[in-house]
Design an enzyme around this catalytic site. Sequence first.
Site, PDB file in Angstrom:
ATOM      1  N   SER A 109       0.828  -1.217   0.000  1.00  0.00           N
ATOM      2  CA  SER A 109       0.000   0.000   0.000  1.00  0.00           C
ATOM      3  C   SER A 109       0.856   1.259   0.000  1.00  0.00           C
ATOM      4  O   SER A 109       1.940   1.280   0.575  1.00  0.00           O
ATOM      5  CB  SER A 109      -0.892  -0.006   1.242  1.00  0.00           C
ATOM      6  N   TYR A 132      -2.023   5.739  -4.386  1.00  0.00           N
ATOM      7  CA  TYR A 132      -3.064   6.747  -4.209  1.00  0.00           C
ATOM      8  C   TYR A 132      -2.440   8.053  -4.683  1.00  0.00           C
ATOM      9  O   TYR A 132      -1.393   8.461  -4.149  1.00  0.00           O
ATOM     10  CB  TYR A 132      -3.421   6.930  -2.738  1.00  0.00           C
TER      11      TYR A 132
HETATM   12  C1  LIG Z   1      -7.311  -2.574   6.901  1.00  0.00           C
HETATM   13  C2  LIG Z   1      -7.439  -2.379   5.429  1.00  0.00           C
HETATM   14  C3  LIG Z   1      -6.644  -1.441   4.797  1.00  0.00           C
HETATM   15  C4  LIG Z   1      -6.755  -1.252   3.405  1.00  0.00           C
HETATM   16  N1  LIG Z   1      -5.928  -0.352   2.794  1.00  0.00           N
HETATM   17  C5  LIG Z   1      -5.999  -0.221   1.447  1.00  0.00           C
HETATM   18  C6  LIG Z   1      -5.091   0.627   0.765  1.00  0.00           C
HETATM   19  O1  LIG Z   1      -4.225   1.265   1.361  1.00  0.00           O
HETATM   20  N2  LIG Z   1      -5.226   0.723  -0.587  1.00  0.00           N
HETATM   21  C7  LIG Z   1      -6.168   0.015  -1.309  1.00  0.00           C
HETATM   22  O2  LIG Z   1      -6.235   0.129  -2.514  1.00  0.00           O
HETATM   23  N3  LIG Z   1      -7.014  -0.812  -0.661  1.00  0.00           N
HETATM   24  C8  LIG Z   1      -6.945  -0.953   0.674  1.00  0.00           C
HETATM   25  N4  LIG Z   1      -7.788  -1.827   1.307  1.00  0.00           N
HETATM   26  C9  LIG Z   1      -8.724  -2.625   0.500  1.00  0.00           C
HETATM   27  C10 LIG Z   1      -8.080  -3.945   0.112  1.00  0.00           C
HETATM   28  O3  LIG Z   1      -7.000  -3.763  -0.773  1.00  0.00           O
HETATM   29  C11 LIG Z   1      -9.098  -4.844  -0.600  1.00  0.00           C
HETATM   30  O4  LIG Z   1      -9.695  -4.119  -1.645  1.00  0.00           O
HETATM   31  C12 LIG Z   1     -10.187  -5.369   0.335  1.00  0.00           C
HETATM   32  O5  LIG Z   1      -9.694  -5.610   1.625  1.00  0.00           O
HETATM   33  C13 LIG Z   1     -10.757  -6.640  -0.273  1.00  0.00           C
HETATM   34  O6  LIG Z   1     -11.788  -7.144   0.487  1.00  0.00           O
HETATM   35  P1  LIG Z   1     -11.593  -8.329   1.544  1.00  0.00           P
HETATM   36  O7  LIG Z   1     -10.965  -7.701   2.747  1.00  0.00           O
HETATM   37  O8  LIG Z   1     -12.983  -8.775   1.767  1.00  0.00           O
HETATM   38  O9  LIG Z   1     -10.708  -9.377   0.914  1.00  0.00           O
HETATM   39  C14 LIG Z   1      -7.693  -2.016   2.676  1.00  0.00           C
HETATM   40  C15 LIG Z   1      -8.475  -2.972   3.318  1.00  0.00           C
HETATM   41  C16 LIG Z   1      -8.361  -3.162   4.690  1.00  0.00           C
HETATM   42  C17 LIG Z   1      -9.211  -4.215   5.348  1.00  0.00           C
END
Ligand SMILES: Cc1cc2nc3c(=O)[nH]c(=O)nc-3n(C[C@H](O)[C@H](O)[C@H](O)COP(=O)(O)O)c2cc1C
Length: 381
Positions: A109, A132
């Site tokens: 990330s 981002y």
């Molecule tokens: C704690 C957390 C932090 C996340 N941070 C980002 C991020 O920095 N950038 C991003 O594109 N998605 C982020 N996501 C989304 C994840 O990349 C992903 O799209 C999502 O968790 C998928 O769903 P799932 O948790 O049901 O597998 C984050 C998700 C969680 C749970």
Amino acid sequence: MKFNRAVNIADLREVARRQLPRSVFGFIDGGAHDERTLRDNEGDLAAIRFAPRMLVDVSTRSQQVEVLGQTLSSPMVFGPTGIAGVVWPEGDLCLARATAAKGIGFCQSTTSNASIEQVAQRGRKGQWFHLYVQKDRGLTKSLVDRAWDAGCPVLVLTVDLPVSGPRERDIRNGFTVPPRIDLSNVFDYASKLGWLMRMANAPRFTFGNLDDPNGAPRKLVTLAEQIARNFDASVGWKDFERLRSEWKGKLVIKGLLRADDARRAAELGADAVVVSNHGGRQLDSAPSAIAALPPIVQAVEGKIPVLMDGGIRRGSDVVKAIALGASACIVGRAGLYGLASAGQPGVERAIDILQREIDITLALLGVPDIRHVDRSALFEA
Ligand SMILES: Cc1cc2nc3c(=O)[nH]c(=O)nc-3n(C[C@H](O)[C@H](O)[C@H](O)COP(=O)(O)O)c2cc1C
């Protein structure tokens, strides 16, 4: 329960819930507003039924795939999850090392605690980097250059977060980055002694990619404030086109839910799209990722791979997404539940569980090679 007794991802989630302060667990587990989309991601996958074939030789099986020039032991990439360092010390490195050990993909990330260089040097080779776009376009350009110099073959532009999604659990729990202990939550934190001790001995909290190394110490802010201050809500297709002309590696857009957006991404040179609603953390009442997948697969007409992201809690969920045309799945929370339960070994446990479940699903489905799974594997009444 110990993490190594966890039989499935739901067990790991329960271990994570017991290990983490409520606010930290709420941050990883929660979604936007009423969490409808979060629930639908899981529920719509759970509702799909298979149509198993019998009398097929399934004595040897394979779940290996090629995605964006990389060979993966399973069609899984652990997705970008910001500030994993609040879950476990050096959480980004744990995720990087575990995914490398198990042969699956890993996308770092922008808001990781470790820097791009630290993950490349101390975590694993060939991590993907997710971007981002920052208001400070000089900083954005330097992130892209640093990712390339560190050897990241794939840049993933996340487009579904112009502003932070309304995560009510975080608001209610007063979740800040870094986490702050005050009178309102002291009992919650004090009851999680293992986590507290680990954090007390953890390296100083940083945003490895965003902090100015010569800047003043970071002030406590909510994540929403941090995003409002630094992330650029004006990002449009022109920015994607500029990025396409600047980035020499594979370029992926994450966060599309519409067929017309996916078609446009393919026309403008994306190497893949990720169908995603950010794990239900952004627009509540957006469609589930699995529901949005088939129209997008149809729209891109096989010109570029389509990845599906959201709701993967079982290996069988991965197989369902592949059957509906995904080339691979991005996995978020399942890895974080493992991370919270035991650091790197916990993440490896999560991967083992999912891989074992994919294997058994292929065997019982009568399709021994995951590359041959298609829509005919599904029961459509
Ligand atoms: C704690 C957390 C932090 C996340 N941070 C980002 C991020 O920095 N950038 C991003 O594109 N998605 C982020 N996501 C989304 C994840 O990349 C992903 O799209 C999502 O968790 C998928 O769903 P799932 O948790 O049901 O597998 C984050 C998700 C969680 C749970």
